[in-house]
Enzyme design. Structure first.
Site, short mmCIF file in Angstrom:
data_model
loop_
_atom_site.label_atom_id
_atom_site.label_comp_id
_atom_site.label_asym_id
_atom_site.label_seq_id
_atom_site.Cartn_x
_atom_site.Cartn_y
_atom_site.Cartn_z
N ASN A 8 0.87 -1.17 0.00
CA ASN A 8 0.00 0.00 0.00
C ASN A 8 0.91 1.22 0.00
OD1 ASN A 8 -1.76 2.07 0.49
ND2 ASN A 8 -2.41 1.37 2.52
N LYS A 10 0.00 4.31 -0.16
CA LYS A 10 -0.59 5.47 0.53
C LYS A 10 -0.39 6.75 -0.30
CE LYS A 10 -0.04 2.98 4.82
NZ LYS A 10 0.03 3.00 6.27
N HIS A 97 -9.45 1.06 4.67
CA HIS A 97 -8.15 1.19 5.32
C HIS A 97 -8.30 2.06 6.58
CE1 HIS A 97 -4.03 2.27 6.20
NE2 HIS A 97 -3.73 1.12 5.62
N GLU A 99 -6.66 4.39 7.74
CA GLU A 99 -6.51 5.85 7.55
C GLU A 99 -7.76 6.46 6.95
OE1 GLU A 99 -2.79 5.24 5.57
OE2 GLU A 99 -2.03 4.51 7.50
N GLU A 170 -5.37 -5.30 10.09
CA GLU A 170 -4.28 -4.38 10.42
C GLU A 170 -4.60 -3.69 11.75
OE1 GLU A 170 -2.06 -2.94 6.69
OE2 GLU A 170 -3.93 -1.82 6.71
N GLY A 176 2.57 1.85 10.89
CA GLY A 176 3.50 2.97 10.80
C GLY A 176 4.18 3.31 12.12
N SER A 215 3.53 -2.66 10.20
CA SER A 215 4.98 -2.73 10.44
C SER A 215 5.61 -4.05 9.98
CB SER A 215 5.30 -2.44 11.91
OG SER A 215 4.90 -1.12 12.23
P1 13P Z 1 3.14 0.05 7.70
O1 13P Z 1 3.64 -1.20 7.04
O2 13P Z 1 3.89 1.29 7.28
O3 13P Z 1 3.00 -0.10 9.19
O4 13P Z 1 1.65 0.28 7.12
C1 13P Z 1 0.74 -0.75 7.16
C2 13P Z 1 -0.44 -0.37 6.36
O5 13P Z 1 -1.22 0.50 6.73
C3 13P Z 1 -0.65 -1.05 5.08
O6 13P Z 1 -1.94 -0.81 4.60
#
Ligand code: 13P
Length: 251
Positions: A8, A10, A97, A99, A170, A176, A215
């Protein structure tokens, strides 16, 4: 079932940067996904068409959009439809997601509308679910996952093939933050997700990939992929560089 190795991106990468990363991956992978692995990269809208073109150099890899609006067309400023995504050459979309849920404020039922509409309009959907730290600490893990899965999969067309859908668990507190869930956390939570998936999807649940995200990096990907009920990983930060995502794909 092949392991689904998902990235992803983002809000990172212009079209040119996306092409550069995909080309570097194509070189590192010798033009194909490793045996038993399928690759999907979720790309910002503005880079989607170019990234999809570049992905043709990797067999067993596809592109997806990071979000979709649940209508064919109309006065929805800033949004894009499933047909627009497919016209870019993409076959997948992410819905729900964390976010989108927690930064943009999308509700569970809106996520469900997007999921059902995208599936009904020819896209494969990766529905993301996961609890916040406060919810986990308050003992609400199962309730949150149940609500997100039931509302997220509400109205999914009955004839949806199992391979058109994937679920990504997740935990919000692991995204993150560098804080990966422990292997015990992942095994326990994925078992809960799978049993809830069986309640909602019936026979299809065991053929629907269940991914872990939060992560994931080259150093932990192999041990996560070896766990029960883990059919792939969804990677954010560590997917942005061709060499680190390729190491994860090969883990
Ligand atoms: P990270 O791997 O940066 O923690 O992000 C995970 C994520 O949100 C993938 O959709």
């Amino acid at each position: 079932m092949k392991k689904l190795m998902a990235a992803n991106w983002k809000m990172y990468k212009t079209g040119a940067e996306a092409v550069e990363t995909v080309q570097a991956m194509a070189g590192l992978l010798n033009g194909q996904a490793p045996e038993g692995r399928e690759i999907v990269i979720f790309v910002p809208f503005t880079a989607l068409e170019r990234a999809c073109g570049a992905m043709e150099a990797i067999k067993g890899a596809a592109c997806g959009a990071e979000d979709v609006y649940p209508a064919a067309e109309g006065a929805f400023t800033g949004e894009i439809s499933p047909a627009m995504i497919r016209a870019c050459g993409a076959s997948w979309v992410l819905t729900g997601h964390s976010e989108r849920r927690h930064v943009i404020g999308e509700s569970d039922s809106f996520v469900g509308e997007k999921t059902a509409f995208a599936l009904a309009n020819g896209l494969r959907v990766m529905l993301c679910i996961g609890e916040t730290l406060e919810e986990r600490e308050a003992g609400l893990l199962r309730n949150v996952l149940e609500r997100q899965l039931k509302l997220g999969l509400k109205n999914v067309p009955a004839d949806t093939p199992a391979e058109a859908l994937a679920i990504a668990y997740e935990p919000v507190w692991a995204i993150g933050t560098g804080k990966t869930a422990t292997t015990d956390d992942i095994v326990e939570t994925h078992a809960i997700c799978r049993s809830l998936m069986r309640e909602v999807l019936g026979d299809k649940a065991d053929k629907t990939p269940l991914l872990y995200g939060g992560s994931v990096k080259p150093a932990n990907a192999g041990s996560i992929l070896a766990l029960d009920n883990v059919d792939g990983v969804l990677v954010g930060g560590a997917s942005l560089k061709a060499d680190s995502f390729t190491q994860i794909i090969n883990a």
